[in-house]
Motif scaffolding. Sequence first.
Motif, short mmCIF file in Angstrom:
data_model
loop_
_atom_site.label_atom_id
_atom_site.label_comp_id
_atom_site.label_asym_id
_atom_site.label_seq_id
_atom_site.Cartn_x
_atom_site.Cartn_y
_atom_site.Cartn_z
N THR A 96 -7.80 -51.95 -41.23
CA THR A 96 -6.98 -52.73 -41.16
C THR A 96 -6.12 -52.82 -43.05
O THR A 96 -6.70 -52.31 -44.15
CB THR A 96 -6.94 -53.59 -40.85
N ARG A 97 -5.34 -52.64 -43.20
CA ARG A 97 -4.88 -53.26 -44.69
C ARG A 97 -5.41 -51.93 -45.34
O ARG A 97 -5.20 -52.14 -46.57
CB ARG A 97 -5.14 -54.19 -44.86
N LEU A 98 -5.26 -50.37 -44.72
CA LEU A 98 -4.96 -49.24 -45.79
C LEU A 98 -4.01 -48.78 -45.51
O LEU A 98 -2.94 -48.13 -45.38
CB LEU A 98 -5.85 -48.38 -44.34
N SER A 99 -4.12 -48.81 -47.11
CA SER A 99 -2.98 -48.61 -47.89
C SER A 99 -2.80 -46.74 -47.81
O SER A 99 -3.61 -46.06 -47.73
CB SER A 99 -2.39 -49.13 -49.04
N ALA A 100 -1.02 -46.34 -47.92
CA ALA A 100 -1.45 -44.87 -47.53
C ALA A 100 -1.63 -44.69 -48.63
O ALA A 100 -2.31 -43.14 -48.38
CB ALA A 100 0.75 -44.15 -47.56
N LYS A 101 -2.08 -44.68 -50.00
CA LYS A 101 -2.41 -43.98 -50.90
C LYS A 101 -3.45 -44.17 -50.53
O LYS A 101 -4.21 -43.21 -51.71
CB LYS A 101 -1.72 -45.07 -52.12
N ALA A 102 -4.68 -45.37 -50.30
CA ALA A 102 -6.40 -45.16 -49.87
C ALA A 102 -5.95 -44.53 -49.06
O ALA A 102 -7.33 -43.24 -49.33
CB ALA A 102 -6.08 -46.70 -50.07
N LEU A 103 -5.98 -43.91 -48.18
CA LEU A 103 -5.55 -43.16 -47.21
C LEU A 103 -5.57 -41.47 -47.64
O LEU A 103 -5.93 -40.54 -48.06
CB LEU A 103 -5.23 -43.24 -45.97
N GLU A 104 -4.67 -41.19 -48.39
CA GLU A 104 -4.61 -39.98 -49.05
C GLU A 104 -5.67 -39.51 -50.29
O GLU A 104 -5.49 -38.39 -50.66
CB GLU A 104 -2.93 -40.06 -50.04
N ALA A 105 -5.98 -40.70 -51.00
CA ALA A 105 -7.37 -40.47 -51.67
C ALA A 105 -8.44 -39.95 -51.10
O ALA A 105 -9.70 -39.39 -51.42
CB ALA A 105 -7.66 -41.91 -52.22
N LEU A 106 -8.64 -40.23 -49.59
CA LEU A 106 -9.43 -39.17 -48.70
C LEU A 106 -9.97 -37.87 -48.54
O LEU A 106 -8.74 -37.04 -48.40
CB LEU A 106 -9.23 -39.85 -47.29
N PRO A 107 -10.62 -37.00 -48.64
CA PRO A 107 -10.41 -35.44 -48.42
C PRO A 107 -9.75 -35.37 -46.70
O PRO A 107 -9.74 -36.53 -46.21
CB PRO A 107 -11.87 -35.12 -48.13
N GLU A 108 -9.36 -34.53 -47.13
CA GLU A 108 -8.15 -34.27 -46.29
C GLU A 108 -8.76 -34.02 -44.77
O GLU A 108 -8.29 -34.26 -43.53
CB GLU A 108 -7.13 -32.98 -46.48
N ASP A 109 -10.00 -32.97 -44.66
CA ASP A 109 -10.96 -33.14 -43.18
C ASP A 109 -11.27 -34.64 -42.79
O ASP A 109 -10.94 -34.66 -41.49
CB ASP A 109 -11.96 -32.29 -43.26
N VAL A 110 -11.49 -35.49 -43.57
CA VAL A 110 -11.78 -36.88 -43.18
C VAL A 110 -10.34 -37.48 -42.57
O VAL A 110 -10.21 -37.98 -41.70
CB VAL A 110 -11.82 -37.95 -44.36
#
Length: 173
Positions: free
Chosen positions: A2-16
């Motif tokens: 929850t409260r996961l920003s798109a920016k934080a998600l984009e920082a994860l490796p693509e496979d994750v």
Amino acid sequence: FTRLSAKALEALPEDVRGGYSYDPISRTAYGERLPERGEEYGSVAIVTAGTSDAFVSHEAGRTLEYLGVRHEYFEDCGVAGLWRLEKRLPEINRHSVVIVCAGLDAAIASVLGGLTGRPLIAVPTSVGYGAARGGETALHSMLCSCAPGVAVMNIDNGYGAACAAVRILNSRA
């Protein structure tokens, strides 16, 4: 999540990132969902006063989706246009539990609390101007509701409302 920003998600490796379903409105992400609960388990109506409450209502809905619980959105049913709520009331009452999300004065919690016998979980949202004070006015209004038995969550806590709804549904099972 929850409260996961798109920016934080984009920082994860693509496979994750690829292993998660992400919704930018609710700022939630999940991987594998729990199995779908049967019709006999019950369902949840998620009602909003206005479309600006969507980030909270969709957080609740996405949580229920992850948990395998059927739910339906009833958006923009605020008391400034009471006919909108009145028109949807039969559909809302077909559900076992009701979550209502509202900012500003949050009057819909009291109104809907007087119109349904279903367990009602009210979520104040931080939507509003000036005296709305980031959701504090909505919180106080919901806490002071004249409709008996309305349960109130903290400001913007759609996740908590969904979890409370599941507890109610579990007690019926």
